[in-house]
Design an enzyme around this catalytic site. Structure first.
Site, PDB file in Angstrom:
ATOM      1  N   TYR A  21       9.747   2.937  18.314  1.00 21.26           N
ATOM      2  CA  TYR A  21       8.656   4.130  19.030  1.00 21.26           C
ATOM      3  C   TYR A  21       9.166   4.691  19.883  1.00 21.26           C
ATOM      4  O   TYR A  21       9.423   5.798  20.356  1.00 21.26           O
ATOM      5  CB  TYR A  21       7.378   3.751  19.252  1.00 21.26           C
ATOM      6  CG  TYR A  21       6.293   4.547  19.968  1.00 21.26           C
ATOM      7  CD1 TYR A  21       6.248   5.835  19.435  1.00 21.26           C
ATOM      8  CD2 TYR A  21       5.963   4.165  21.295  1.00 21.26           C
ATOM      9  CE1 TYR A  21       5.392   6.681  20.319  1.00 21.26           C
ATOM     10  CE2 TYR A  21       5.292   5.029  22.248  1.00 21.26           C
ATOM     11  CZ  TYR A  21       4.783   6.288  21.364  1.00 21.26           C
ATOM     12  OH  TYR A  21       4.078   7.165  22.533  1.00 21.26           O
ATOM     13  N   THR A  71       5.511   9.980  26.762  1.00 24.27           N
ATOM     14  CA  THR A  71       5.152   8.537  27.189  1.00 24.27           C
ATOM     15  C   THR A  71       5.913   7.850  28.071  1.00 24.27           C
ATOM     16  O   THR A  71       7.020   8.188  28.402  1.00 24.27           O
ATOM     17  CB  THR A  71       5.028   7.706  25.878  1.00 24.27           C
ATOM     18  OG1 THR A  71       5.006   6.096  26.210  1.00 24.27           O
ATOM     19  CG2 THR A  71       6.396   7.684  24.933  1.00 24.27           C
ATOM     20  N   ASP A  72       4.946   6.998  28.923  1.00 22.07           N
ATOM     21  CA  ASP A  72       5.987   6.327  30.085  1.00 22.07           C
ATOM     22  C   ASP A  72       6.914   5.074  29.300  1.00 22.07           C
ATOM     23  O   ASP A  72       7.786   4.610  29.974  1.00 22.07           O
ATOM     24  CB  ASP A  72       4.949   5.275  30.832  1.00 22.07           C
ATOM     25  CG  ASP A  72       4.030   4.463  30.227  1.00 22.07           C
ATOM     26  OD1 ASP A  72       3.976   4.326  28.968  1.00 22.07           O
ATOM     27  OD2 ASP A  72       3.261   3.908  31.200  1.00 22.07           O
ATOM     28  N   GLU A  73       6.687   4.941  28.074  1.00 21.32           N
ATOM     29  CA  GLU A  73       7.340   4.004  27.245  1.00 21.32           C
ATOM     30  C   GLU A  73       8.681   3.974  27.209  1.00 21.32           C
ATOM     31  O   GLU A  73       9.510   3.222  27.067  1.00 21.32           O
ATOM     32  CB  GLU A  73       6.919   3.400  25.901  1.00 21.32           C
ATOM     33  CG  GLU A  73       5.311   3.335  26.042  1.00 21.32           C
ATOM     34  CD  GLU A  73       4.621   2.608  24.826  1.00 21.32           C
ATOM     35  OE1 GLU A  73       5.331   2.032  24.091  1.00 21.32           O
ATOM     36  OE2 GLU A  73       3.621   2.511  24.772  1.00 21.32           O
ATOM     37  N   LYS A 120      10.604   8.598  20.927  1.00 23.59           N
ATOM     38  CA  LYS A 120      10.066   9.488  21.795  1.00 23.59           C
ATOM     39  C   LYS A 120      11.399   9.720  22.954  1.00 23.59           C
ATOM     40  O   LYS A 120      11.241  11.115  23.295  1.00 23.59           O
ATOM     41  CB  LYS A 120       8.953   8.878  22.686  1.00 23.59           C
ATOM     42  CG  LYS A 120       7.598   8.809  21.726  1.00 23.59           C
ATOM     43  CD  LYS A 120       7.170  10.163  21.225  1.00 23.59           C
ATOM     44  CE  LYS A 120       6.526  11.073  22.478  1.00 23.59           C
ATOM     45  NZ  LYS A 120       5.846  11.987  21.544  1.00 23.59           N
TER      46      LYS A 120
HETATM   47  P1  NAD Z   1      -2.147   9.659  17.113  1.00 24.62           P
HETATM   48  O1  NAD Z   1      -1.105   8.787  16.373  1.00 24.62           O
HETATM   49  O2  NAD Z   1      -3.572   9.251  17.539  1.00 24.62           O
HETATM   50  O3  NAD Z   1      -2.124  11.025  16.604  1.00 24.62           O
HETATM   51  C1  NAD Z   1      -0.892  11.827  16.190  1.00 24.62           C
HETATM   52  C2  NAD Z   1      -1.254  13.086  15.446  1.00 24.62           C
HETATM   53  O4  NAD Z   1      -0.163  13.521  15.066  1.00 24.62           O
HETATM   54  C3  NAD Z   1      -2.199  12.789  14.033  1.00 24.62           C
HETATM   55  O5  NAD Z   1      -3.220  13.741  14.173  1.00 24.62           O
HETATM   56  C4  NAD Z   1      -1.243  12.999  13.042  1.00 24.62           C
HETATM   57  O6  NAD Z   1      -1.756  13.304  11.782  1.00 24.62           O
HETATM   58  C5  NAD Z   1      -0.224  13.989  13.685  1.00 24.62           C
HETATM   59  N1  NAD Z   1       1.220  13.905  13.094  1.00 24.62           N
HETATM   60  C6  NAD Z   1       2.044  13.159  12.831  1.00 24.62           C
HETATM   61  N2  NAD Z   1       2.878  13.216  12.264  1.00 24.62           N
HETATM   62  C7  NAD Z   1       3.290  14.656  12.372  1.00 24.62           C
HETATM   63  C8  NAD Z   1       4.041  15.771  11.706  1.00 24.62           C
HETATM   64  N3  NAD Z   1       5.126  15.308  11.183  1.00 24.62           N
HETATM   65  N4  NAD Z   1       3.499  16.879  11.843  1.00 24.62           N
HETATM   66  C9  NAD Z   1       2.239  17.173  12.181  1.00 24.62           C
HETATM   67  N5  NAD Z   1       1.391  16.355  12.714  1.00 24.62           N
HETATM   68  C10 NAD Z   1       1.531  15.147  12.739  1.00 24.62           C
HETATM   69  O7  NAD Z   1      -1.224   9.781  18.623  1.00 24.62           O
HETATM   70  P2  NAD Z   1      -1.983   9.790  20.184  1.00 24.62           P
HETATM   71  O8  NAD Z   1      -2.051   8.618  20.630  1.00 24.62           O
HETATM   72  O9  NAD Z   1      -2.812  11.128  20.193  1.00 24.62           O
HETATM   73  O10 NAD Z   1      -0.624  10.680  21.052  1.00 24.62           O
HETATM   74  C11 NAD Z   1      -0.341  11.816  21.047  1.00 24.62           C
HETATM   75  C12 NAD Z   1       0.838  11.951  21.732  1.00 24.62           C
HETATM   76  O11 NAD Z   1       0.929  11.591  23.075  1.00 24.62           O
HETATM   77  C13 NAD Z   1       2.081  11.387  21.174  1.00 24.62           C
HETATM   78  O12 NAD Z   1       3.253  12.347  21.026  1.00 24.62           O
HETATM   79  C14 NAD Z   1       2.414  10.122  21.763  1.00 24.62           C
HETATM   80  O13 NAD Z   1       3.668   9.765  21.929  1.00 24.62           O
HETATM   81  C15 NAD Z   1       1.828  10.716  23.330  1.00 24.62           C
HETATM   82  N6  NAD Z   1       1.387   9.807  23.903  1.00 24.62           N
HETATM   83  C16 NAD Z   1       0.272   8.803  23.635  1.00 24.62           C
HETATM   84  C17 NAD Z   1      -0.061   7.936  24.599  1.00 24.62           C
HETATM   85  C18 NAD Z   1      -1.348   6.766  24.121  1.00 24.62           C
HETATM   86  O14 NAD Z   1      -1.822   5.925  24.914  1.00 24.62           O
HETATM   87  N7  NAD Z   1      -2.134   7.108  22.912  1.00 24.62           N
HETATM   88  C19 NAD Z   1       0.519   7.715  25.873  1.00 24.62           C
HETATM   89  C20 NAD Z   1       1.436   8.585  26.148  1.00 24.62           C
HETATM   90  C21 NAD Z   1       1.639   9.569  25.418  1.00 24.62           C
HETATM   91  P1  TYD Z   2      -1.086  -0.777  22.125  1.00 23.91           P
HETATM   92  O1  TYD Z   2      -2.584  -0.569  22.271  1.00 23.91           O
HETATM   93  O2  TYD Z   2      -0.354  -0.874  20.707  1.00 23.91           O
HETATM   94  O3  TYD Z   2      -0.253   0.280  23.051  1.00 23.91           O
HETATM   95  P2  TYD Z   2       1.309  -0.058  23.384  1.00 23.91           P
HETATM   96  O4  TYD Z   2       2.110  -0.882  22.648  1.00 23.91           O
HETATM   97  O5  TYD Z   2       1.738   1.560  23.245  1.00 23.91           O
HETATM   98  O6  TYD Z   2       1.229  -0.204  24.973  1.00 23.91           O
HETATM   99  O7  TYD Z   2      -1.146  -2.157  23.055  1.00 23.91           O
HETATM  100  C1  TYD Z   2      -1.300  -2.375  24.147  1.00 23.91           C
HETATM  101  C2  TYD Z   2      -1.015  -3.634  24.645  1.00 23.91           C
HETATM  102  O8  TYD Z   2      -1.748  -4.583  23.922  1.00 23.91           O
HETATM  103  C3  TYD Z   2       0.479  -4.002  24.084  1.00 23.91           C
HETATM  104  O9  TYD Z   2       0.964  -4.877  25.387  1.00 23.91           O
HETATM  105  C4  TYD Z   2       0.314  -4.719  23.100  1.00 23.91           C
HETATM  106  C5  TYD Z   2      -1.015  -5.509  23.194  1.00 23.91           C
HETATM  107  N1  TYD Z   2      -1.828  -5.830  22.004  1.00 23.91           N
HETATM  108  C6  TYD Z   2      -2.295  -7.168  21.852  1.00 23.91           C
HETATM  109  O10 TYD Z   2      -2.150  -8.030  22.451  1.00 23.91           O
HETATM  110  N2  TYD Z   2      -3.076  -7.365  20.461  1.00 23.91           N
HETATM  111  C7  TYD Z   2      -3.278  -6.333  19.771  1.00 23.91           C
HETATM  112  O11 TYD Z   2      -3.644  -6.677  18.582  1.00 23.91           O
HETATM  113  C8  TYD Z   2      -2.734  -5.010  19.990  1.00 23.91           C
HETATM  114  C9  TYD Z   2      -2.840  -3.905  18.923  1.00 23.91           C
HETATM  115  C10 TYD Z   2      -2.099  -4.843  21.127  1.00 23.91           C
END
Ligand code: NAD
Ligand code: TYD
Length: 356
Positions: A159, A133-135, A163
């Site tokens: 988080y 992630t970019d975070e 990561k």
């Molecule tokens: P998500 O929380 O929707 O899904 C995570 C999945 O991993 C779930 O299916 C969960 O059951 C599984 N999981 C959790 N712990 C586990 C373990 N110990 N062993 C096996 N499986 C396990 O997450 P997402 O949004 O799909 O993100 C996927 C990846 O992409 C993550 O690594 C996250 O850090 C990264 N990512 C997410 C975003 C975003 O905007 N959602 C952006 C950039 C990177």
């Molecule tokens: P989120 O979807 O949790 O992603 P991330 O924290 O990984 O960027 O949140 C996106 C943005 O929205 C973040 O700045 C927090 C804000 N946010 C709210 O303002 N209200 C909410 O109820 C949630 C879940 C997030």
């Protein structure tokens, strides 16, 4: 040939598996623990499809990993599995350390042993792609340039710190042991199958249910949004042509303040599913207590991926957000199926303590 995907029942992992099998016949072993965020309904289209082998299990389970690697001999591992929600990491960081740090470490150890056992041509062709992630780069001020791959790591939440630790381990396994790794750091994703604890799906689901739309703080925090299928195409491209040991930032140049996102969702719903009482959805917006340590701005500089691997996103924010809102309108059964007891308890815990 076969690939092994971890976390393939979650939001991005499921989109990746669906897109992969829509484009190629190479089978996927899908290892997922099925935490609250994992949902096999995301993969229901693949029922009976022999190219998809689902295994419920933990990336921290060394014995299981060893067995799966020996049995299926994947040519690549794509690590999506993680605890992924910042607010949950604030309420309970331990699981983030368990999965994102210890889990990634155990996975790397198992993969290292497997990789060493391969013949030299298979060793050379093998890839371990870590999805991050970019975070990890921390927070930007208003006029700072977007994150490049060489931006220093400054994670601010449990988080992002977990990561960041996993990214460092992946890097170290390349430098120390020669494991052929690739890392992608992507901005915020949105699209189908997004669990409704995250901003965009939460706003859609709450708006339709007539509930408050909780905006943290002043709503002026900026995120850089990418349609999930564009993230999946970037990962496929990096797997195919990325240089071993390299990091690629993934993003779509779509920086938006949270409040703008919420207004956009409201206007699309006003158009596609107007409220029965004729009121606008944005009357449901409520400002609530801010997230502790809330990062102000993320922005991704994706020029390396564009320049070196020729990747570009297919969706604009306008086209992607319209598709997303429409998807949630068309899939309300999916939403109600995941609104289990556990999900309701989380909503209670996260929002009860926030004053309006
Ligand atoms: P998500 O929380 O929707 O899904 C995570 C999945 O991993 C779930 O299916 C969960 O059951 C599984 N999981 C959790 N712990 C586990 C373990 N110990 N062993 C096996 N499986 C396990 O997450 P997402 O949004 O799909 O993100 C996927 C990846 O992409 C993550 O690594 C996250 O850090 C990264 N990512 C997410 C975003 C975003 O905007 N959602 C952006 C950039 C990177
Ligand atoms: P989120 O979807 O949790 O992603 P991330 O924290 O990984 O960027 O949140 C996106 C943005 O929205 C973040 O700045 C927090 C804000 N946010 C709210 O303002 N209200 C909410 O109820 C949630 C879940 C997030």
């Amino acid at each position: 040939m076969t690939i092994l995907v971890t976390g393939g029942a979650g939001f991005i992992g499921a989109n990746f598996v669906l897109d992969w099998l829509a484009q190629a016949d190479e089978p996927v072993i899908n290892l997922d623990k099925l935490t609250y965020a994992g949902n096999l309904e995301n993969l229901s289209r693949l029922e009976g499809d022999k190219r998809h082998i689902f295994v419920q299990g933990d990336i921290a389970d060394s014995q299981l990993l060893e067995r799966l690697l020996v049995e299926h001999k994947p040519r690549a591992i794509l690590n999506f599995a993680a605890e992924s929600h910042v607010d949950r990491s604030i309420h309970g960081p331990e699981e983030f350390i368990e999965t994102n740090v210890v889990g990634t470490f155990r996975l790397l150890e198992a993969v290292r042993a497997y990789w060493k056992s391969l013949a030299s041509d298979a060793q050379q062709a093998f890839r371990f792609l870590h999805v991050s992630t970019d975070e990890v780069y921390g927070s930007l001020a208003k006029d700072d340039p977007a994150f490049s791959e060489s931006h220093q790591y400054e994670p601010n939440s449990p988080y992002s710190a977990s990561k960041a630790a996993s990214d460092h381990l992946v890097r170290a396994y390349h430098h120390t042991y020669g494991l052929p790794v690739l890392t992608t750091n992507c901005s915020n994703n949105y699209g189908p199958y997004h669990f409704p604890e995250k901003l965009i799906p939460l706003m859609i689901v709450n708006a339709l249910a007539g509930k408050a739309l909780p905006v943290y703080g002043d709503g002026q925090q900026i995120r850089d949004w990418l349609y999930v299928k564009d993230h999946c195409s970037a990962i496929r491209r990096v797997l195919e042509a990325g240089a071993v040991g390299e990091v690629y930032n993934v993003g779509g140049w779509n920086e938006k303040p949270n409040l703008d996102i919420v207004h956009t969702v409201c206007s699309l719903l006003d158009e596609l599913r107007p409220r029965a009482d004729g009121e606008l959805y944005n009357t449901q917006i409520t400002y609530v207590t801010d997230r502790p340590g809330h990062d102000r701005r993320y922005a991704i500089d994706a020029r390396k991926l564009e320049r070196e691997l020729g990747w570009k996103p297919a969706e604009t924010f306008d086209s992607g957000i319209r598709k997303t809102v429409q998807w949630y309108l068309d899939n309300q059964g999916w939403v109600s199926n995941i609104q289990s007891g556990a999900y309701r308890e989380w909503v209670e815990k996260n929002y009860a303590g926030r004053t309006a």
